[in-house]
Design a protein around this motif. Sequence first.
Motif, PDB file in Angstrom:
ATOM      1  N   UNK A 162      20.695  97.096  48.898  1.00 13.68           N
ATOM      2  CA  UNK A 162      20.561  98.189  49.861  1.00 13.68           C
ATOM      3  C   UNK A 162      19.882  99.421  49.272  1.00 13.68           C
ATOM      4  N   UNK A 163      20.093  99.700  47.985  1.00 12.89           N
ATOM      5  CA  UNK A 163      19.528 100.921  47.399  1.00 12.89           C
ATOM      6  C   UNK A 163      18.150 100.703  46.791  1.00 12.89           C
ATOM      7  N   UNK A 164      17.833  99.430  46.491  1.00 13.60           N
ATOM      8  CA  UNK A 164      16.582  99.097  45.792  1.00 13.60           C
ATOM      9  C   UNK A 164      16.522  99.685  44.382  1.00 13.60           C
ATOM     10  N   UNK A 165      17.685 100.053  43.846  1.00 16.26           N
ATOM     11  CA  UNK A 165      17.768 100.474  42.447  1.00 16.26           C
ATOM     12  C   UNK A 165      18.940  99.733  41.824  1.00 16.26           C
ATOM     13  N   UNK A 166      18.666  99.052  40.717  1.00 17.52           N
ATOM     14  CA  UNK A 166      19.677  98.227  40.070  1.00 17.52           C
ATOM     15  C   UNK A 166      20.226  98.944  38.836  1.00 17.52           C
ATOM     16  N   UNK A 167      21.516  99.263  38.874  1.00 16.32           N
ATOM     17  CA  UNK A 167      22.164  99.843  37.694  1.00 16.32           C
ATOM     18  C   UNK A 167      22.570  98.679  36.795  1.00 16.32           C
ATOM     19  N   UNK A 168      21.644  98.238  35.980  1.00 15.10           N
ATOM     20  CA  UNK A 168      21.895  97.125  35.074  1.00 15.10           C
ATOM     21  C   UNK A 168      22.912  97.549  34.015  1.00 15.10           C
ATOM     22  N   UNK A 169      23.506  96.598  33.305  1.00 15.75           N
ATOM     23  CA  UNK A 169      24.410  96.978  32.221  1.00 15.75           C
ATOM     24  C   UNK A 169      23.764  97.927  31.214  1.00 15.75           C
ATOM     25  N   UNK A 170      22.491  97.717  30.947  1.00 17.05           N
ATOM     26  CA  UNK A 170      21.803  98.590  29.989  1.00 17.05           C
ATOM     27  C   UNK A 170      21.668 100.007  30.537  1.00 17.05           C
ATOM     28  N   UNK A 171      21.308 100.108  31.812  1.00 12.73           N
ATOM     29  CA  UNK A 171      21.192 101.436  32.421  1.00 12.73           C
ATOM     30  C   UNK A 171      22.558 102.098  32.525  1.00 12.73           C
ATOM     31  N   UNK A 172      23.586 101.315  32.889  1.00 17.38           N
ATOM     32  CA  UNK A 172      24.921 101.923  32.988  1.00 17.38           C
ATOM     33  C   UNK A 172      25.397 102.445  31.633  1.00 17.38           C
ATOM     34  N   UNK A 173      25.047 101.739  30.571  1.00 16.52           N
ATOM     35  CA  UNK A 173      25.432 102.220  29.240  1.00 16.52           C
ATOM     36  C   UNK A 173      24.855 103.607  28.994  1.00 16.52           C
ATOM     37  N   UNK A 174      23.648 103.849  29.492  1.00 11.76           N
ATOM     38  CA  UNK A 174      23.048 105.177  29.329  1.00 11.76           C
ATOM     39  C   UNK A 174      23.677 106.189  30.299  1.00 11.76           C
TER      40      UNK A 174
END
Length: 290
Positions: free
Chosen positions: A141-153
Amino acid sequence: MTDLTGVCVPICTPFKDSGASLDLKSFEANIDSLIENGVHIIAVNGGTGEFPFLAEDEKRKLAEVAVKRANGRAKVIAQTSAIRTEDAVENSKHADGIGADALLILPPYFEGPGEAGVRWHYEQLAKAVKTPIMAYNIPVYTQFDITPEIYARFSEIDGIKYIKDSTADPSRIEKLAGQGAKVFCGCDFLNFFAIVNGAAGLFTGSGNVAPALIRKLWDLSKSTEYGEAEKVWAKLRPISRLLWTLPFNPVAKAGSAMTGRPAGLCRMPVPPLSAEEMKHVEDAVAALSA
């Protein structure tokens, strides 16, 4: 402030007058029922709560009623997202002020920003409130994926404490939990897998239908009584999968009503289930007591 953990139910929003107004009496009764059935956390104004079709004053009223009604018997998460950062800040300040235990917040959506812009969005929110933030990852729905790597940041931002992952990808739960994230599983048919693989909690719409069984699944799994947990999961599996097969909110509301927590129909433009679809819900609810 204690960490949030356990079974979180994104509660359905009851309507009356053919969807024209909130049914707060039923809302309060349903909160009581969920808490009495062992739910640890209630989330208001989530996707299951039909937030896209709620006016801002309705969302704020629901959050206020939920915090007051829960009265410390369960934690309350308020979804406070908005496309405009300024609006999300105002929504979050309101939830912060009434005593919500966490804020569930989507990245800005609809042709939204990339990682740098989403991080800036969360930074502004974290500066504005003291309440912990749960990042809400639902990229379909958002077209942005909070991947594990991004969430770590993102978790380096003071105030970002949790992530709800609704990608329906089991590897995400494993990886997020493995890197120490407090991840809530946002996919009903992965609930059993998520508990066993280190999720901090379940963010589960099927809790509107079977709160006591999901709490039992949680307790048995956390006690490593996996054989007994599997028996409970066998009962939950049909409704857990059906929610992700048919239109989610009409199924959640129909199942909620069938198990003693009436919530009316969804607000249009989401139509009621067909007779055939309703029969599938009836069968899934029957499996809960099989």
